[in-house]
Design an enzyme around this catalytic site. Structure first.
Site, PDB file in Angstrom:
ATOM      1  CE  LYS B  83      68.231  16.246   3.319  1.00 59.06           C
ATOM      2  NZ  LYS B  83      67.502  17.285   4.088  1.00 59.06           N
ATOM      3  CB  SER B 158      66.851  20.020   1.328  1.00 58.41           C
ATOM      4  OG  SER B 158      66.810  19.519   2.644  1.00 58.41           O
ATOM      5  CB  SER B 182      64.392  20.041   4.556  1.00 56.67           C
ATOM      6  OG  SER B 182      64.924  21.139   3.867  1.00 56.67           O
TER       7      SER B 182
END
Lengths: 504, 490
Positions: B83, B158, B182
């Site tokens: 990420k 997210s 997330s």
């Protein structure tokens, strides 16, 4: 505007002490002398080119996290113990949020509601009636001491500002006093005492030039006899000892003038301008920041248990004023010697070591304070590091030996005085120099008697005058005997023999 | 498995085995995934960037090690993508924000160091909601990621890039970060496994912070086994992170080998009330039924304070974020606003232009909650409530070994469906947020599909630092049902 007004204030005579008194509290920032920064393993140091003492943590790069430096906590606890504070049971960290480029994270890790030390006191001494007389002592109360990270240093140019983060993240102790100081002289005494204590405990070198000790002052003025505090004004940028004294003095005059003229003091922060010697407004209370303090979620609170504190307690050195009292009471040193010694812990250690080997500590103190310091300063001027007792060529043993030679009548005081600089440059012991140069004092009665008789017959005038009652005339006779022995005759024996011969 | 064109469908462990058996090289594996990215990522947009040369170089080094008998372990030669909030030296770190557009991290995050030490081919920067703030990846400054199961739907967030990349078989393993769900929510919406470890289990050093007391890095994969392998690699105490837990890490992968004795699972009544989609309910009921058949005992429990989770979370997370994000000010990163006239202007205009709406909303909200006069009413109160939430879980765990809930109240929703209504978006994390507040480990395991083919996930929540047991319970189910092995048509 401000300039003119300030000049006018500066021209006022300092006649405020009768009707008004100042009340002053100090916030002193001290950089702790630690190997690495407060929250990361980057080294600390002064005088480096900008920005090598950085890493992701110091620069606040995305993802970097702080980790507490135990040495800084221990030094802070040490300060707390030194100043009789209450040591917190938990060391907790808060973030102080504000935008300014001297802090790359735009928040400073500090301590808000749980400082590492609370309360405490600093003993101060005001000047005595003369430099050789002890002055009045009292204690100044402290509010709190907390630990935080230092910020970087900004240098402003016409269109740009440059930032150096070498200093950013260094452990910084903020020592906050109560409004318990009442004159610029007390402020000076407070800073001197605090500095001596911190330097002697090896907390910091407290060099103001290097920014290791910085000071902000909260000042208010009130009519004498009033017990409530006036509106306070915070003065920043007091970066030298004289700056603190002058800045505080100025601000007291300014406030007194405003009040006398029927004006009111507004609560604000002002900046001391050392060149122009006046303060100018920086921000008012209304412009004050809301720092949005909250506990730093990146740092766990650390428990300070009594075992930890006890271990640190053992390292606390004797406080400078306690030492001074001991020197005066137990070793019978004159005040002037102790005041020169006690601010300097290595010098005291030198003195005590030499004093152990000698019957007359007063003399040792005298020689340390006068001769040794003079030689060290001299050496410093010539490029070597001044007052560096570590590599001082004269050891405490050397000095004790020299004094013992005087006491035992082996050398005269004058000869010793001449010998000392040579000991300092050559590193040789007193005994070996005396032997090498044949400088033993001559106390042999026969030899001296002959020289004295010679002196009297060479200068019958002086002899006559002395016999006629002029006491001072004997000095000329003594002088010629000393000259004949290159100063080595024992002055006491010479005096005795001359008097005996002249009375015959 | 002999067909190299299907390498991209393999799990991390299958690739690891294939490498060990010499079926293919790490270079071939890496190339297969790069081809796959080139083929499908135009549609999915899971990646913000990837450094092909760097990945192939790492793969070759891995092959060299293997050929000289110096393999570093099961992850050696297996691709892992990150990420874009996790630092890798020399690589971009945008946090999907314009404000970090040209920034490259000069250092490795601790998890990156650990992956490299394990020989993984670390590459590929995955899309997210800007600074991990969001539940749909619609808040990325570089365009949203699409759900591989339905390109008109969000992948969750997210860590939407991290979940979509695994679902689309663009990489076998990814790392994401979980502050309020997330990892788990996008894993659920994309039909893959996603795990948030106990707070403190994995170092946060090098993770661009959103909310420091809640953030935790964790793995995405097709299977629970893969998640265990990846978690084992990245876990452990880190002297660079004061909040990391000073204890050794059990062998998670080994712990899955034996057969688990059925135990007690808690069903919090508060989670099974209104707001849950019927198809989600059906899939969860089936998972519950499966566990019961295996001899697990289901216990109804109560977590009475969890209904305060969402408000508590939004006070604490935004407060921390307002401070954590203060450093993005135009002085160091990104270009300053052209329109600035003074220092304050530089800050406000650069941040005004550089941050997206949601980030600004949360910074303002957070700063408000910390302001003098409001601190006690908001931040302090939220922290006290957080303790109550934690106590609820502690009490529950006196009775049960793990807690079973849905991961998300609905399957993947359409773009724009919730983005205009922050509150309804915030509620998509309603089942996951309390776990972060309590610091507990949670895992989302695929447990079925809706009628129109959208994945559904169940969440299992464990006790602090008992990932071993949690993984074992999850693996018992996943080994049999393997919903995460199902592949979308792209």
């Amino acid at each position: 505007m401000t300039g003119n007004y300030s000049t006018a204030v500066n021209n006022l005579t300092f006649d405020t002490d009768m009707e008004y008194e100042a009340v002053i509290g100090l916030e002193v920032h001290v950089q702790l002398d630690t190997n690495s920064k407060m929250f990361t393993r980057v080294g600390t140091g002064f005088g480096k080119p900008p920005n090598p003492l950085t890493n992701p943590v110091v620069l606040g790069l995305p993802g970097a996290l702080p980790v507490m430096n135990r040495e800084a906590i221990e030094k802070s606890i040490k300060v707390g113990l030194l100043l009789n504070c209450k040591i917190a049971e938990v060391c907790k960290w808060d973030r102080k949020n504000y935008f300014y480029p001297d802090m790359p994270k735009n928040y400073q890790i500090s301590q808000f509601d749980q400082p590492i030390c609370e309360g405490g006191e600093v003993e101060i001494e005001m000047p005595g009636e003369s430099p050789s007389e002890i002055g009045p002592h009292r204690t100044v109360q402290l509010t709190r001491i907390h630990l935080e990270e230092d910020v970087g240093k900004l240098t402003h140019y016409e269109t740009d500002s440059l930032v150096d983060y070498n200093r950013a993240g260094c452990p910084l102790l903020e020592i906050v006093s109560e409004p318990d100081l009442f004159s610029p002289e007390e402020v000076f005494a407070y800073l001197t005492s605090l500095r001596n204590s911190l330097v002697s405990a090896e907390i910091s070198d407290c060099d103001m030039e290097k920014g290791q000790l910085r000071c902000d002052a909260n000042i208010s003025v009130r009519p004498v006899g009033s017990t409530t505090l006036g509106t306070k004004v915070e003065i920043k940028n007091l970066n030298t000892i004289s700056g603190v004294k002058n800045g505080v003095e100025y601000e007291i005059r300014r406030q007194t003038k405003v009040i006398k003229e029927g004006g009111t003091i507004i609560q604000e922060t002002r900046r001391w301008n050392p060149e122009q010697k006046y303060t100018t407004p920086m921000r008012t209370k209304e412009m004050a920041h809301d720092y949005r303090y909250f506990p730093d979620p990146d740092l766990m609170p650390v428990k300070i248990d009594s075992e930890w504190v006890d271990r640190i307690k053992v390292e606390i050195p004797e406080k400078p004023f306690d030492k001074q009292r001991r020197y005066m009471e137990e070793m019978n040193l004159p005040y002037s010697s102790t005041s020169a010694l006690c601010g300097d812990r290595p010098l005291c250690e030198f003195f005590e070591e030499a004093a152990k080997l000698c019957k007359v500590p007063q003399k040792i103190a005298n020689w340390v304070v006068n001769d040794l310091l003079r030689e060290l300063a001299q050496a410093g001027k010539e490029g070597e590091e001044s007052r560096n007792l570590q590599n001082c060529p004269v050891t405490p043993q050397n000095l004790a030996e020299l004094i013992n030679l005087i006491e035992d009548g082996v050398v005269s005081n004058n000869v010793a005085k001449e010998l000392f600089p040579e000991m300092f440059t050559s590193g040789k012991s007193a005994k070996s120099l005396v032997q090498e140069k044949g400088l033993e004092m001559k106390s042999d009665g026969d030899e001296i008697e002959g020289l004295c008789a010679q002196a009297i017959s060479d200068d019958p005038d002086a002899a006559e005058k002395f016999r006629g009652g002029k006491e001072g005339a004997i000095n000329a006779l003594k002088g010629s005997v000393m000259k004949a022995t290159r100063g080595l005759a024992n002055p006491k024996v010479v005096d005795e023999v001359l008097r005996r011969l002249l009375s015959q | 498995m002999s067909d190299h064109s299907e390498i991209f469908s393999l799990t991390g462990l299958e690739i690891s085995q294939g490498l060990a058996e010499g079926k293919f090289s790490s270079e071939e594996v890496t190339q297969a995934f790069i081809r796959r990215i080139k083929e499908v990522d135009e549609k999915v947009h899971a990646f913000l960037s990837y450094d092909e040369d760097d990945m192939l170089e790492q793969a070759k080094s891995s092959d060299n090690r293997r050929s000289t008998g110096q393999s570093l372990g099961p992850l050696d030669g297996v691709p892992v993508c990150l990420k874009d909030v996790i630092s890798a030296k020399g690589q971009p770190l945008t946090a999907a924000s314009k404000i970090l557009e040209n920034y490259r991290s000069p250092y490795d995050a601790t998890v990156t160091v650990k992956l490299k030490q394990a020989g993984a081919v670390v590459g590929g920067r995955l899309n997210l909601d800007e600074f991990a703030m969001g539940s749909s990846t619609e808040n990325s400054a570089y365009g949203p990621t699409r759900n591989p199961w339905d390109l008109e739907r969000v992948p969750g967030g997210s860590s939407g890039g991290s979940s979509a990349a695994v679902a689309a078989r663009e990489t076998p393993l990814t790392l994401g970060s979980d502050t309020g769900g997330s990892i788990r929510q996008p894993a659920s919406l994309c039909g893959v496994v996603g795990m948030k470890p106990t707070y403190g289990r994995v170092s946060r050093y090098g993770l661009a912070a959103f909310a420091s007391s809640l953030d935790q890095i964790g793995p995405f994969s097709q299977t629970v086994e893969d998640a265990a392998m990846l978690l084992e690699t990245i876990s452990g105490h880190d002297p660079l992170d004061s909040t990391s837990y000073p204890a050794s890490v059990p062998g998670y992968l080994n712990a899955l080998k034996g057969k688990l004795q059925p135990c007690k699972l808690g069903l919090p009544q508060e989670f099974f009330g209104e707001g849950m989609d019927d198809e989600v309910r059906k899939a969860i009921d089936q998972a519950i039924a499966w566990y019961k058949e295996q001899g697990y005992e289901m216990v109804e429990i109560s977590l009475p304070t969890t209904d305060l989770s969402v408000p508590v979370y939004y006070v604490i997370a935004t407060a921390e974020a307002s401070s954590n994000l203060a450093r993005y000010d135009g002085i160091r990163y990104t270009s300053r606003s052209e329109r600035s006239e003074n220092a304050i202007d530089v800050y406000s205009k650069t941040r005004g232009e550089g941050f997206g709406e949601e980030v600004k909303r949360r910074c303002i909200l957070g700063a408000y909650g910390l302001s003098s006069g409001y601190y006690d009413a908001y931040y302090l109160r939220a922290q006290k409530t957080r303790t109550l939430i934690r106590n609820d879980f502690e009490k529950a765990f006196q009775e049960v070994d793990a807690i079973l809930t849905p991961t998300s109240p609905t399957p993947a929703f359409k773009f724009g469906e919730k983005s205009e209504d922050p509150i309804s978006m915030y509620l998509s994390d309603i089942y996951t947020i309390s776990t972060n507040l309590a610091g507990l480990p949670g895992i989302s395991v695929p447990c079925g599909f809706s009628e129109n083919g959208l994945p559904i996930g169940m969440q299992l929540i464990g006790q602090a630092f008992e990932e071993e047991k949690l993984l074992a319970i999850a693996h018992a189910y996943d080994r049999e049902l393997q919903y995460g092995r199902k592949q979308p048509n792209l």
